[in-house]
Write a protein that holds these residues in place. Structure first.
Motif, mmCIF file in Angstrom:
data_model
loop_
_atom_site.group_PDB
_atom_site.id
_atom_site.type_symbol
_atom_site.label_atom_id
_atom_site.label_comp_id
_atom_site.label_asym_id
_atom_site.label_seq_id
_atom_site.Cartn_x
_atom_site.Cartn_y
_atom_site.Cartn_z
ATOM 1 N N VAL A 146 -31.287 -22.679 -27.014
ATOM 2 C CA VAL A 146 -29.945 -22.697 -26.043
ATOM 3 C C VAL A 146 -29.135 -21.815 -26.444
ATOM 4 O O VAL A 146 -28.927 -21.640 -27.664
ATOM 5 C CB VAL A 146 -30.043 -23.830 -25.450
ATOM 6 N N ARG A 147 -28.126 -21.371 -25.112
ATOM 7 C CA ARG A 147 -26.789 -21.348 -25.693
ATOM 8 C C ARG A 147 -25.617 -22.166 -26.514
ATOM 9 O O ARG A 147 -25.658 -22.872 -26.665
ATOM 10 C CB ARG A 147 -25.479 -20.845 -24.221
ATOM 11 N N SER A 148 -25.494 -21.280 -27.593
ATOM 12 C CA SER A 148 -24.338 -22.565 -27.749
ATOM 13 C C SER A 148 -22.670 -23.296 -27.120
ATOM 14 O O SER A 148 -22.904 -21.987 -26.314
ATOM 15 C CB SER A 148 -23.933 -21.750 -29.455
ATOM 16 N N ASP A 149 -22.339 -24.181 -27.777
ATOM 17 C CA ASP A 149 -20.552 -24.709 -26.873
ATOM 18 C C ASP A 149 -19.789 -23.244 -26.865
ATOM 19 O O ASP A 149 -18.888 -23.133 -26.350
ATOM 20 C CB ASP A 149 -19.826 -25.209 -27.867
ATOM 21 N N GLN A 152 -19.303 -21.521 -23.477
ATOM 22 C CA GLN A 152 -18.274 -22.346 -22.086
ATOM 23 C C GLN A 152 -17.355 -21.158 -21.778
ATOM 24 O O GLN A 152 -16.980 -21.392 -22.868
ATOM 25 C CB GLN A 152 -17.921 -23.576 -22.775
ATOM 26 N N ASP A 153 -17.187 -21.391 -20.026
ATOM 27 C CA ASP A 153 -15.983 -20.412 -19.608
ATOM 28 C C ASP A 153 -16.189 -19.892 -20.388
ATOM 29 O O ASP A 153 -14.391 -18.301 -20.753
ATOM 30 C CB ASP A 153 -15.145 -21.253 -20.282
ATOM 31 N N ARG A 399 -11.793 -11.199 -30.310
ATOM 32 C CA ARG A 399 -12.178 -10.556 -29.077
ATOM 33 C C ARG A 399 -12.585 -12.135 -28.521
ATOM 34 O O ARG A 399 -13.589 -12.658 -28.394
ATOM 35 C CB ARG A 399 -13.616 -9.997 -29.039
ATOM 36 N N SER A 400 -11.218 -13.186 -28.418
ATOM 37 C CA SER A 400 -11.312 -14.531 -27.776
ATOM 38 C C SER A 400 -11.797 -14.982 -26.821
ATOM 39 O O SER A 400 -12.280 -15.355 -25.659
ATOM 40 C CB SER A 400 -10.245 -15.044 -28.232
ATOM 41 N N ALA A 401 -12.108 -13.924 -25.844
ATOM 42 C CA ALA A 401 -12.789 -13.387 -24.335
ATOM 43 C C ALA A 401 -13.438 -14.264 -24.741
ATOM 44 O O ALA A 401 -14.420 -14.225 -23.512
ATOM 45 C CB ALA A 401 -12.542 -12.859 -23.517
ATOM 46 N N GLU A 402 -14.911 -13.425 -25.888
ATOM 47 C CA GLU A 402 -16.078 -13.243 -26.022
ATOM 48 C C GLU A 402 -16.408 -14.636 -26.137
ATOM 49 O O GLU A 402 -15.971 -15.086 -27.764
ATOM 50 C CB GLU A 402 -16.498 -12.150 -26.161
#
Length: 660
Positions: A146-149, A152-153, A399-402
């Motif tokens: 599953v997706r990692s943390d 989130q957001d 690329r902190s937004a990603e």
């Protein structure tokens, strides 16, 4: 082995003969098509009815380009021989992507993937994070991701994000990507991995075939023309592309693609920052009063322009930005030193102000003449330079937004597969189309689901065209540019379909003629072109049934128009596009007629127009030649649109060859 070689030796001349025949028909079609369309523009447009005549001739020109792109696609159609055996030491991860499909459906695919003969690891990539699915697949001995943390957001990027997350959780040399409903054959890796002995091959795509489709194929699901002649044609131009499932990819190629994308995004951010800095410095220079400040700002403005030029020339981003930052820091330090001396003078001037307190008001009163003299001083704000310093240093290299700075699978479109393949080709990698059914899937069983699927495909393809037009993408060969553009171009056909439906209605009802006359000149050019076009499709398809696909290319015109409008709004104005996962269970056709109201309305108008046209011709208000031509046109349109009626009546798969 000897029999195989003899078969290859005898089939090669047949392939060469078919290809030669196809090229002859393609050339003939284009000569006749250009002759017809040029004549239409120069000699037969009815300018008195320009409002329908011009759209019609534009639509015919679009169709000629469409046929031309198809002819170019088929010019180098490639039928590959037997693949080589795979390397025994190859390591493979099998990815099964899922979001909300039924657990039993996903488990059936997972178990089949687990039992693929070539050694590998199987993973279910669950974007829905469902505990029941996790328990079921782990019990079957299959990995679960599953997706990692980190996600989130942050933007999730749908299926592309799911794959990118899994890429950094696994390490196989190759990846087999399967949709949740695509049950693989045990030999799928044995039949595809051998192509990767060529170190330049990044992708091997196999067909998608659906087991729950009756022979009539009322929803046009099988796409035999695409998963056959068209992909083989693209393969001849090294442009067979990733279709989202039933494909094997080289991890190294994807990771390189991700790194290049990261560098490209960083360069774009730096370029944007330098452009903004140049504008800010120019504005500050024009407003500067002190000559020393103006010279310093002008020097930095030229420095920003030089840095942009160096980036455009391909110099490393780090070197360019470091040099510019040093230049900004030096200018700032010099101006601060000069400003410090002036600030001391300013403080002394302020201290010398004649100030007294008003005894009645209790307020401080400043001599107005002294204040006026102080306002006339030249202050030295360093705001512009400080802003430039902050701007350049704030470029988001992480690329902190990603969720991940490196995104190997393309995220610019909801059709991540085509965009990824296009960029792989632009980097010089090769692709293979292996024409063998090695996985069996499930197609939509109701009209609404089918329309949702086609809309998403069209939207994503047009997103790619509007954001990264292949005609301008660096690294692609001329043939590759045309192959990608041909697929994108085809989704613009919705507008031409409206014209082709409207023209006969307008003539039969109102007698408005879009051509100067239904003359011998018209028929002598139009009929040979149409016959040659159909012959081209017959020769290219070589026995593959293509009629259903031709029907839906016209019958889904509202879907193509909606896709074009929404994709443009998304790319140009940032309006959300949304992402709809194609349901893998049968929906209800109840109320489905609302989804095809434009087509049903068009059919009704065509029938009414035919009746009106016969009455007008019978009463002498319209010529029988033009009426007959347009009645045949109406009949063709109705036959094409009749597929919508079949789709509305379809109640799901009942068994091979059956349809309720």
């Amino acid at each position: 082995m000897g029999a195989t070689r003899r078969h290859a030796a005898t089939s090669a001349p047949r392939r060469d003969g078919r290809l030669l025949a196809l090229r002859v028909v393609a050339l003939l079609t284009m000569v006749l098509g250009v002759n017809y369309v040029v004549w239409r523009w120069l000699e037969s447009v009815s300018w008195s009815a320009w409002w329908i005549a011009v759209p019609l001739v534009i639509a015919e020109t679009y169709s000629l380009v469409d046929v031309g792109l198809f002819a170019v696609t088929m010019w180098r159609a490639r039928r590959r021989p037997e693949p080589p055996p795979p390397a025994e030491d190859a390591t493979v991860d099998v990815f099964i992507t899922t979001y909300d499909e039924p657990v039993d459906l996903v488990l059936r695919t997972a178990v089949a993937a687990r039992d693929i003969r070539f050694p590998h690891r199987t993973w279910v990539l669950d974007d829905g994070a469902r505990p029941a699915l996790a328990e079921a697949v782990r019990a079957a001995g299959v990995g679960y991701i599953v997706r990692s943390d980190d996600w989130q957001d942050r933007p999730r990027h749908a299926k592309a994000g799911n794959l990118n997350n899994a890429l950094f959780r696994t390490d196989g040399e190759f990846l087999l990507v399967l949709d949740a409903d695509q049950v693989p054959d045990p030999s799928i890796l044995d039949r595809t991995l051998g192509y990767f002995r060529d170190p330049e091959v990044a992708l091997v795509q196999t067909p998608q075939y659906f087991t729950n489709v009756p022979d009539a194929d009322p929803l046009g699901s099988q796409a035999p023309l695409f998963y056959g002649p068209i992909q083989q044609g693209k393969d001849g131009w090294n442009a067979a592309f990733f279709c989202g499932s039933n494909a094997v990819l080289r991890r190294e190629a994807l990771m390189r693609l991700g790194i290049v994308g990261y560098v490209r995004e960083t360069e774009r951010s730096v370029r944007d920052a330098l452009s903004a800095a140049r504008r800010m410095l120019g504005k500050a220079r024009r407003g500067a009063v002190d000559p020393a400040q103006a010279r310093a700002l002008e020097t930095l403005e030229h420095g920003a322009r030089d840095a942009l030029a160096r980036l455009h020339a391909g110099e490393p981003v780090a070197e360019v930005t470091y040099a510019f930052q040093r230049q900004v820091d030096a200018a700032s330090a010099a101006l601060v030193a000069a400003d410090a001396a002036q600030m001391q003078e300013d403080l002394r001037a302020i201290a010398a102000l004649p100030v007294e307190r008003d005894s009645e008001l209790g307020a401080v009163v400043v001599d107005e003449q002294a204040l006026a003299r102080l306002a006339e001083r030249d202050w030295t704000p360093l705001g512009a330079i400080e802003s430039v310093q902050a701007l350049v240093r704030a470029v988001d290299v992480d690329r902190s937004a990603e969720a991940q700075p490196i995104l190997p699978v393309a995220t610019v479109s909801v059709t991540e597969d085509m965009a990824t393949a296009m960029h792989l080709h632009a980097q010089g990698w090769r692709s293979v189309y292996h024409h063998e059914r090695l996985a069996l899937g499930l197609a939509p069983e109701d009209l609404g689901t089918m329309i949702t699927q086609r809309l998403r495909w069209a939207q994503g393809t047009l997103q790619v065209m509007l954001r990264q037009n292949p005609l301008r993408l660096r690294g692609l060969s001329g043939g590759q540019r045309l192959m990608y553009f041909a697929t994108m171009w085809s989704y613009l056909s919705g507008f031409t379909a409206v014209v082709y439906l409207a023209a006969p209605i307008i003539f039969l009802c109102f007698g408005v003629l879009p051509v100067t006359a239904w003359s011998v000149d018209f028929f002598a050019r139009f009929v040979p072109f149409q016959v040659a076009s159909q012959l081209l499709f017959l020769v290219a398809a070589h026995g593959v049934r293509t009629w259903r696909g031709q029907q839906y290319s016209l019958a889904l015109f509202p879907v193509w128009i909606r896709a074009t409008v929404t994709a443009a709004a998304n790319v140009w104005f940032g309006r959300p596009l949304g992402f709809a996962v194609t349901p893998k269970v049968r929906g209800s056709n109840r109320g489905a007629w609302r989804l095809v109201r434009p087509q049903l309305a068009a059919m009704a108008l065509l029938v009414v127009a035919a009746v009106v046209g016969v009455v007008r011709a019978g009463t002498g208000l319209a010529p029988w030649v033009g009426t007959t031509v347009n009645l045949l046109w109406v009949a063709y349109d109705l036959v094409v649109l009749s597929v919508i009626v079949s789709a509305l009546r379809y109640r799901g798969y009942q068994g091979a060859g059956e349809e309720s």
